[in-house]
Design a protein around this motif. Structure first.
Motif, PDB file in Angstrom:
ATOM      1  N   GLU A  98      13.380 -68.815  16.133  1.00  8.55           N
ATOM      2  CA  GLU A  98      12.494 -69.953  16.129  1.00  8.55           C
ATOM      3  C   GLU A  98      12.600 -70.682  17.440  1.00  8.55           C
ATOM      4  O   GLU A  98      13.558 -70.572  18.168  1.00  8.55           O
ATOM      5  N   GLY A  99      11.615 -71.478  17.740  1.00  8.73           N
ATOM      6  CA  GLY A  99      11.633 -72.263  18.972  1.00  8.73           C
ATOM      7  C   GLY A  99      10.617 -73.369  18.876  1.00  8.73           C
ATOM      8  O   GLY A  99       9.902 -73.511  17.900  1.00  8.73           O
ATOM      9  N   ARG A 100      10.517 -74.193  19.880  1.00  8.24           N
ATOM     10  CA  ARG A 100       9.633 -75.347  19.887  1.00  8.24           C
ATOM     11  C   ARG A 100       8.380 -75.043  20.670  1.00  8.24           C
ATOM     12  O   ARG A 100       8.428 -74.367  21.683  1.00  8.24           O
ATOM     13  N   THR A 101       7.262 -75.547  20.215  1.00  7.67           N
ATOM     14  CA  THR A 101       6.037 -75.374  20.973  1.00  7.67           C
ATOM     15  C   THR A 101       6.096 -76.185  22.238  1.00  7.67           C
ATOM     16  O   THR A 101       6.736 -77.229  22.301  1.00  7.67           O
ATOM     17  N   ASP A 102       5.388 -75.701  23.236  1.00  9.24           N
ATOM     18  CA  ASP A 102       5.433 -76.347  24.550  1.00  9.24           C
ATOM     19  C   ASP A 102       4.708 -77.681  24.562  1.00  9.24           C
ATOM     20  O   ASP A 102       4.931 -78.504  25.423  1.00  9.24           O
ATOM     21  N   SER A 103       3.820 -77.921  23.626  1.00  9.25           N
ATOM     22  CA  SER A 103       3.072 -79.161  23.574  1.00  9.25           C
ATOM     23  C   SER A 103       2.740 -79.442  22.118  1.00  9.25           C
ATOM     24  O   SER A 103       2.797 -78.557  21.277  1.00  9.25           O
ATOM     25  N   PRO A 104       2.408 -80.691  21.791  1.00 11.55           N
ATOM     26  CA  PRO A 104       2.043 -80.991  20.400  1.00 11.55           C
ATOM     27  C   PRO A 104       0.899 -80.117  19.929  1.00 11.55           C
ATOM     28  O   PRO A 104      -0.081 -79.926  20.631  1.00 11.55           O
ATOM     29  N   VAL A 105       1.043 -79.587  18.716  1.00  7.68           N
ATOM     30  CA  VAL A 105       0.075 -78.634  18.179  1.00  7.68           C
ATOM     31  C   VAL A 105      -0.544 -79.211  16.934  1.00  7.68           C
ATOM     32  O   VAL A 105       0.140 -79.801  16.088  1.00  7.68           O
ATOM     33  N   ASN A 106      -1.839 -79.069  16.793  1.00  7.70           N
ATOM     34  CA  ASN A 106      -2.555 -79.507  15.608  1.00  7.70           C
ATOM     35  C   ASN A 106      -2.569 -78.369  14.601  1.00  7.70           C
ATOM     36  O   ASN A 106      -3.143 -77.325  14.865  1.00  7.70           O
ATOM     37  N   PRO A 107      -1.939 -78.512  13.420  1.00  3.47           N
ATOM     38  CA  PRO A 107      -1.902 -77.398  12.452  1.00  3.47           C
ATOM     39  C   PRO A 107      -3.284 -76.970  12.011  1.00  3.47           C
ATOM     40  O   PRO A 107      -3.524 -75.800  11.776  1.00  3.47           O
ATOM     41  N   ALA A 108      -4.204 -77.903  11.896  1.00  3.58           N
ATOM     42  CA  ALA A 108      -5.550 -77.520  11.461  1.00  3.58           C
ATOM     43  C   ALA A 108      -6.277 -76.721  12.516  1.00  3.58           C
ATOM     44  O   ALA A 108      -7.188 -75.972  12.231  1.00  3.58           O
ATOM     45  N   GLN A 109      -5.831 -76.877  13.769  1.00  2.00           N
ATOM     46  CA  GLN A 109      -6.532 -76.180  14.856  1.00  2.00           C
ATOM     47  C   GLN A 109      -6.095 -74.737  14.976  1.00  2.00           C
ATOM     48  O   GLN A 109      -6.900 -73.841  15.147  1.00  2.00           O
TER      49      GLN A 109
ATOM     50  N   ASP B  22      -7.171 -78.853  33.506  1.00  4.46           N
ATOM     51  CA  ASP B  22      -7.980 -79.358  32.403  1.00  4.46           C
ATOM     52  C   ASP B  22      -8.818 -78.235  31.831  1.00  4.46           C
ATOM     53  O   ASP B  22     -10.028 -78.190  31.985  1.00  4.46           O
ATOM     54  N   ARG B  23      -8.129 -77.272  31.190  1.00  9.31           N
ATOM     55  CA  ARG B  23      -8.800 -76.110  30.603  1.00  9.31           C
ATOM     56  C   ARG B  23      -8.750 -76.247  29.096  1.00  9.31           C
ATOM     57  O   ARG B  23      -7.690 -76.512  28.539  1.00  9.31           O
ATOM     58  N   PRO B  24      -9.858 -76.115  28.381  1.00 10.45           N
ATOM     59  CA  PRO B  24      -9.855 -76.285  26.927  1.00 10.45           C
ATOM     60  C   PRO B  24      -9.030 -75.214  26.249  1.00 10.45           C
ATOM     61  O   PRO B  24      -8.806 -74.140  26.806  1.00 10.45           O
ATOM     62  N   PRO B  25      -8.533 -75.494  25.025  1.00  8.93           N
ATOM     63  CA  PRO B  25      -7.773 -74.460  24.309  1.00  8.93           C
ATOM     64  C   PRO B  25      -8.622 -73.229  24.088  1.00  8.93           C
ATOM     65  O   PRO B  25      -9.847 -73.295  23.995  1.00  8.93           O
ATOM     66  N   ILE B  26      -7.947 -72.075  23.984  1.00 14.14           N
ATOM     67  CA  ILE B  26      -8.679 -70.829  23.854  1.00 14.14           C
ATOM     68  C   ILE B  26      -9.315 -70.672  22.490  1.00 14.14           C
ATOM     69  O   ILE B  26     -10.081 -69.746  22.279  1.00 14.14           O
ATOM     70  N   SER B  27      -8.968 -71.613  21.560  1.00 15.79           N
ATOM     71  CA  SER B  27      -9.587 -71.512  20.246  1.00 15.79           C
ATOM     72  C   SER B  27     -11.013 -72.049  20.232  1.00 15.79           C
ATOM     73  O   SER B  27     -11.747 -71.819  19.298  1.00 15.79           O
ATOM     74  N   LEU B  28     -11.392 -72.831  21.245  1.00 15.97           N
ATOM     75  CA  LEU B  28     -12.729 -73.399  21.232  1.00 15.97           C
ATOM     76  C   LEU B  28     -13.767 -72.339  21.562  1.00 15.97           C
ATOM     77  O   LEU B  28     -13.563 -71.543  22.476  1.00 15.97           O
TER      78      LEU B  28
ATOM     79  N   MET C  18      10.147 -70.056  30.014  1.00 15.22           N
ATOM     80  CA  MET C  18      11.326 -69.957  29.157  1.00 15.22           C
ATOM     81  C   MET C  18      11.100 -70.631  27.810  1.00 15.22           C
ATOM     82  O   MET C  18      11.876 -70.428  26.888  1.00 15.22           O
ATOM     83  N   ARG C  19      10.085 -71.455  27.687  1.00 11.18           N
ATOM     84  CA  ARG C  19       9.765 -72.101  26.415  1.00 11.18           C
ATOM     85  C   ARG C  19       8.763 -71.255  25.636  1.00 11.18           C
ATOM     86  O   ARG C  19       8.203 -70.305  26.159  1.00 11.18           O
ATOM     87  N   ARG C  20       8.516 -71.675  24.401  1.00  9.68           N
ATOM     88  CA  ARG C  20       7.452 -71.036  23.633  1.00  9.68           C
ATOM     89  C   ARG C  20       6.130 -71.333  24.310  1.00  9.68           C
ATOM     90  O   ARG C  20       5.923 -72.397  24.876  1.00  9.68           O
ATOM     91  N   LEU C  21       5.215 -70.393  24.255  1.00 15.78           N
ATOM     92  CA  LEU C  21       3.988 -70.462  25.040  1.00 15.78           C
ATOM     93  C   LEU C  21       3.006 -71.463  24.446  1.00 15.78           C
ATOM     94  O   LEU C  21       2.841 -71.562  23.228  1.00 15.78           O
ATOM     95  N   SER C  22       2.346 -72.180  25.345  1.00 13.54           N
ATOM     96  CA  SER C  22       1.252 -73.051  24.942  1.00 13.54           C
ATOM     97  C   SER C  22      -0.030 -72.228  24.841  1.00 13.54           C
ATOM     98  O   SER C  22      -0.071 -71.046  25.212  1.00 13.54           O
ATOM     99  N   THR C  23      -1.098 -72.862  24.373  1.00 12.51           N
ATOM    100  CA  THR C  23      -2.371 -72.143  24.245  1.00 12.51           C
ATOM    101  C   THR C  23      -2.904 -71.728  25.611  1.00 12.51           C
ATOM    102  O   THR C  23      -3.494 -70.657  25.749  1.00 12.51           O
ATOM    103  N   GLN C  24      -2.703 -72.559  26.632  1.00  5.53           N
ATOM    104  CA  GLN C  24      -3.137 -72.197  27.977  1.00  5.53           C
ATOM    105  C   GLN C  24      -2.357 -70.994  28.501  1.00  5.53           C
ATOM    106  O   GLN C  24      -2.929 -70.091  29.122  1.00  5.53           O
ATOM    107  N   GLN C  25      -1.045 -70.958  28.247  1.00  5.28           N
ATOM    108  CA  GLN C  25      -0.240 -69.826  28.709  1.00  5.28           C
ATOM    109  C   GLN C  25      -0.605 -68.549  27.965  1.00  5.28           C
ATOM    110  O   GLN C  25      -0.609 -67.459  28.541  1.00  5.28           O
ATOM    111  N   ILE C  26      -0.901 -68.654  26.671  1.00  4.64           N
ATOM    112  CA  ILE C  26      -1.318 -67.478  25.905  1.00  4.64           C
ATOM    113  C   ILE C  26      -2.627 -66.920  26.456  1.00  4.64           C
ATOM    114  O   ILE C  26      -2.768 -65.705  26.668  1.00  4.64           O
TER     115      ILE C  26
END
Length: 628
Positions: free
Chosen positions: A63-74, A97-103, A354-362
Motif C-alpha cells: 500500500e502507499g499514499r496517493t501523490d495528491s488528494p483523490v476524489n473517490p467518485a472521480q 495545468d493539464r486536466p485529469p486523464i479521466s475527463l 518514488m511516490r504513488r503515481l498521480s493521474t498526470q504521471q499515469i
C-alpha cells in the motif's frame, strides 16, 4: 452553524463510502473513466478525519499514499488504513495545468464565420479564421481533411477525437496526443478502451505479464527514474518505473513502491525481456536496457530502435544519405507520423517517481510507452509501401548497419535472329512527312591499314588444332588467363604501434563480450582503448597517452577518467599501486562529472593502504626470522 452542517455532510458521505466497501476480496477494481485497474483491498475501514488523502492497494497487499488528494467518485477507488508515507513531508512539485486523464475530450467549437475586412478599393475582404483542414478560402476548392494514421491493429485512433485535437488551440492540453484516443469496437458494438494496469507489487507484475504480455510479438518499452539518481543509489531510484505496452493494454510496473527487498521482478517479465523474438521498441532504448541490466539484472534481447526505422521511411526515397543511426526524439516522431504533438511536461517528467503515481504521471508514462508501439506499426506500414521495399532494421544488440534495398538490375534485352539491327525504329517516336529523314543512315566505317602482327611461338602454337598438336606429340596449350587490374595498395597505418595493438585488443574484447552475453559492453570503445594502452605499457602515464592519441594532446584528466570508467564499468584488472599513483591522482571528486568515481577511488586507496600494511608486516616477519 456552518461547521455543524459541514460535519453532518462529511459524516453522511463517509458512511455511504463505508457501506460501498463491502465486496469480495478477489474482485478487481476498475476506474471506468481512467481505464486503470487497481488490485483488491484488505482491512477496509473508514479513513480518520484528519487524513486528507486516500490510499490504494495493489494485488499483493502493498500500500502507499496517493501523490495528491483523490476524489473517490472521480476515479472509483476505496480508502484503507495504512501507515503514513515517510515521503509525505516532501512538498510535491506542481504539475502543468493539464486536466485529469479521466475527463473526456472537449467538443470542438464550430468554425467561426469569416471576418469582413475593409478593402481600400471598397470591396470587402474575407479573412479565414477557421481550421485549415475544414474550411477553405472563398472561390477555392475545399481542402482535404487530414486523415488519422492507419495501422492494421484492432485499436486505432478515433477519427472524431483526432480531428478535435487538431482543431484545438495549439499548446492546450486538448491538442496533444494520448493513449486515451485509441479504441476498438468489441462485441455487440461496445467500444473498448486501452486498459492500464498499475502494478505496485511483484505478484501483480507477475500475473499481469503472464496473462496479458507473454504472447506478444512487439512490446513498447520505456523507463522513468529520479532525475538526480546516482549509480550507487540503488534500483528503486535508477529504475523507478517500467512501462510496457501492447496494442490493448499498458502495464505500469512501479518498482519504487515494491515491498520486496531482493528480487524485484518475476520470471514472466524476465522471460519477455530475454526473448529475442519479441521486439522491444522505443526511442533511445539502448540506455534503458542497460539500466535494467545494471540495476535489476534483466538481460534484454530484441531491442529495436525506432529512430532507425523512422530514418528509413522518412529519408530513403529522396535523401538516402540521411539514413544512419542518429537518434530522433520521440516527440518529433510522434508529431511527424501520428500528426499530433506529444505532451512533454517538464514538471511531470522530472517529478517524484518514488511516490504513488498521480493521474498526470499515469497519463504521461502510459502515453510514452504506447506512443512507441503505435509509431512502430505506422512506420512499418509505410516501409512496406516503399518501392523497392527496404528490409526492416536489425535489432540494436546485433550492432549491424541499417540494411538498404539493392538497386534494381538493368533490364536484359534479348536479340532475335530475324531482327535487323540496322532497321530498328522506335514505334513511339513521332513520324515525319519525309520517311527517309526519320531513319538515320548508318555511317560507313573508314578503312584502316592493318599492320601485320608478328606472332609469338606461344600464340602460333595456340592456333594449331588439337588433333594436329596431339599427332605431333605436343600437348595442347592452355588458353592464357585474362589479366586483372592490380588492386591499389592499402593505405598504411602510420599510427603508433601501441595504439594499433590496443585497438586490436579492444575489438577482441567486444567480440568475446557480444558472443557471451548477446549484448554490448557498457563503456565506449574510446575508454577501452585508453585502458589497454595504459595497462599494456607500464612506461606510459595518462599525460603520455594524451599526447599519443591526439595532437594537440587531450587533457590528462580526460584520459584518467577514461581509464577509471573502463575499469569500474567492465570490472577489468588493474595494478592498484600503479593506478593509485598515476591515474587516481588526476580524478578531482569535487567536479560533478567526476563524482561517480568516488566509491571506486576510495576502494583503490583502501586497497593500496592494505597492501602497504601487508608489505610492512611481511618485512617485519622476515627481519624477525633473520634475527632468529
Amino acid at each position: 452553524m456552518h461547521s455543524c452542517l459541514s460535519a453532518q455532510v462529511l459524516g453522511s458521505c463517509r458512511g455511504s463510502l463505508v457501506r460501498a466497501m463491502s465486496y469480495h476480496h478477489s474482485s478487481q477494481l476498475w476506474s471506468s473513466q481512467l481505464g486503470v485497474r487497481f488490485g483488491p483491498l484488505a482491512n477496509l475501514r473508514p479513513e480518520p478525519a484528519t487524513t486528507s488523502s486516500l490510499h490504494t492497494s495493489a494485488l499483493g497487499g502493498d500500500e502507499g499514499r496517493t501523490d495528491s488528494p483523490v476524489n473517490p467518485a472521480q476515479i472509483g477507488i476505496y480508502s484503507t488504513d495504512v501507515a503514513q508515507d515517510p515521503l509525505s513531508s516532501v512538498p510535491r512539485s506542481r504539475g502543468l495545468d493539464r486536466p485529469p486523464i479521466s475527463l473526456p475530450p472537449r467538443p470542438t467549437s464550430p468554425p467561426r464565420a469569416p471576418i469582413a475586412l475593409p478593402d481600400p478599393n471598397g470591396a470587402p475582404i474575407s479573412e479565414d479564421t477557421s481550421p485549415k483542414e475544414s474550411v477553405a478560402a472563398p472561390g477555392d476548392e475545399k481542402k482535404k481533411i487530414v486523415e488519422p494514421p492507419f495501422t492494421p491493429l484492432e485499436f486505432n485512433i478515433s477519427k472524431k477525437e483526432f480531428l478535435a485535437a487538431r482543431a484545438a488551440v495549439p499548446g492546450t492540453p486538448e491538442a496533444h496526443w494520448s493513449y486515451n484516443m485509441y479504441h476498438r469496437t468489441g462485441e455487440n458494438g461496445k467500444i473498448d478502451n486501452v486498459k492500464v494496469h498499475y502494478c505496485e507489487s511483484k505478484a501483480t507484475t507477475e500475473r499481469v505479464c503472464k496473462e496479458y504480455f507473454l504472447n506478444e510479438d512487439v512490446i513498447g518499452l520505456d523507463l522513468e527514474w529520479m532525475k538526480f539518481a546516482k549509480r550507487t543509489d540503488g534500483a528503486r531510484q535508477n529504475v523507478s518505473l517500467i512501462q510496457i505496452a501492447s496494442p490493448s493494454r499498458i502495464a505500469l510496473i512501479h518498482v519504487a513502491v515494491f515491498s520486496d527487498k531482493e528480487d524485484l521482478l518475476g520470471p514472466s517479465f524476465r522471460k519477455i525481456m530475454d526473448n529475442p523474438n519479441v521486439s522491444k521498441v522505443g526511442v533511445n532504448i539502448v540506455p534503458d536496457c542497460t539500466r535494467l541490466k545494471n540495476h535489476l539484472g534483466v538481460t534484454v534481447r530484441g531491442i529495436f530502435e525506432l529512430s532507425h526505422l523512422y530514418r528509413v521511411v522518412k529519408f530513403l526515397p529522396e535523401q538516402p544519405n540521411l539514413v544512419h543511426k542518429g537518434l530522433v526524439s520521440l516527440a518529433t516522431q510522434v508529431e511527424d507520423q501520428l500528426l499530433l504533438p506529444l505532451y512533454k511536461g517538464q514538471m511531470v517528467r522530472t517529478g517524484n517517481w518514488m511516490r504513488r503515481l498521480s493521474t498526470q504521471q499515469i497519463d504521461y508514462a502510459a502515453s510514452d510507452a504506447y506512443a512507441g508501439l503505435q509509431l512502430y506499426y505506422v512506420l512499418e506500414e509505410k516501409r512496406k509501401a516503399l518501392v523497392p521495399c527496404p528490409p526492416r532494421p536489425h535489432h540494436a544488440e546485433l550492432r549491424l548497419p541499417i540494411p538498404l534495398p539493392e538497386p534494381p538490375a538493368p533490364p536484359v534485352v534479348e536479340k532475335k535472329d530475324d531482327e535487323d539491327a540496322t532497321a530498328v525504329i522506335d514505334p513511339t517516336a513521332t513520324t515525319s512527312t519525309d520517311a527517309t529523314a526519320s531513319i538515320p543512315k548508318p555511317r560507313a566505317p573508314k578503312p584502316r591499314d592493318r599492320k601485320p602482327k608478328t606472332q609469338s611461338p606461344e600464340t602460333s602454337l595456340s592456333k594449331i588444332p588439337a588433333t594436329e598438336a596431339s599427332a605431333s606429340g605436343e600437348s595442347a596449350p592452355k588458353p592464357a588467363k585474362a589479366r586483372s587490374r592490380p588492386r591499389p595498395p592499402k593505405a598504411q597505418d602510420n599510427r603508433d604501434a601501441r595504439i594499433i595493438a590496443a585497438e586490436a585488443e579492444m575489438k577482441a574484447y567486444n567480440e568475446a563480450y557480444t558472443a557471451a552475453n548477446a549484448t554490448w559492453p557498457i563503456t565506449t570503445p574510446v575508454r577501452l582503448r585508453a585502458y589497454y594502452i595504459w595497462y599494456r605499457n607500464e612506461d606510459l602515464c595518462p599525460a603520455d597517452i594524451a599526447a599519443l592519441l591526439r595532437d594537440p594532446p587531450l587533457l590528462t584528466t580526460t584520459v584518467a577518467a577514461y581509464i577509471v570508467d573502463a575499469i569500474q564499468t567492465e570490472k577489468l584488472p588493474y595494478p592498484a599501486p600503479r593506478l593509485h599513483k598515476e591515474v587516481v591522482c588526476h580524478i578531482d571528486l569535487e567536479k560533478p562529472y567526476m563524482y561517480k568515481f568516488r566509491s571506486f577511488v576510495q576502494e583503490c586507496s583502501k586497497a593500496v593502504k592494505e597492501l602497504k600494511r601487508d608489505n610492512e608486516e611481511t618485512k617485519q616477519t622476515e627481519m624477525q626470522q633473520d634475527k632468529k
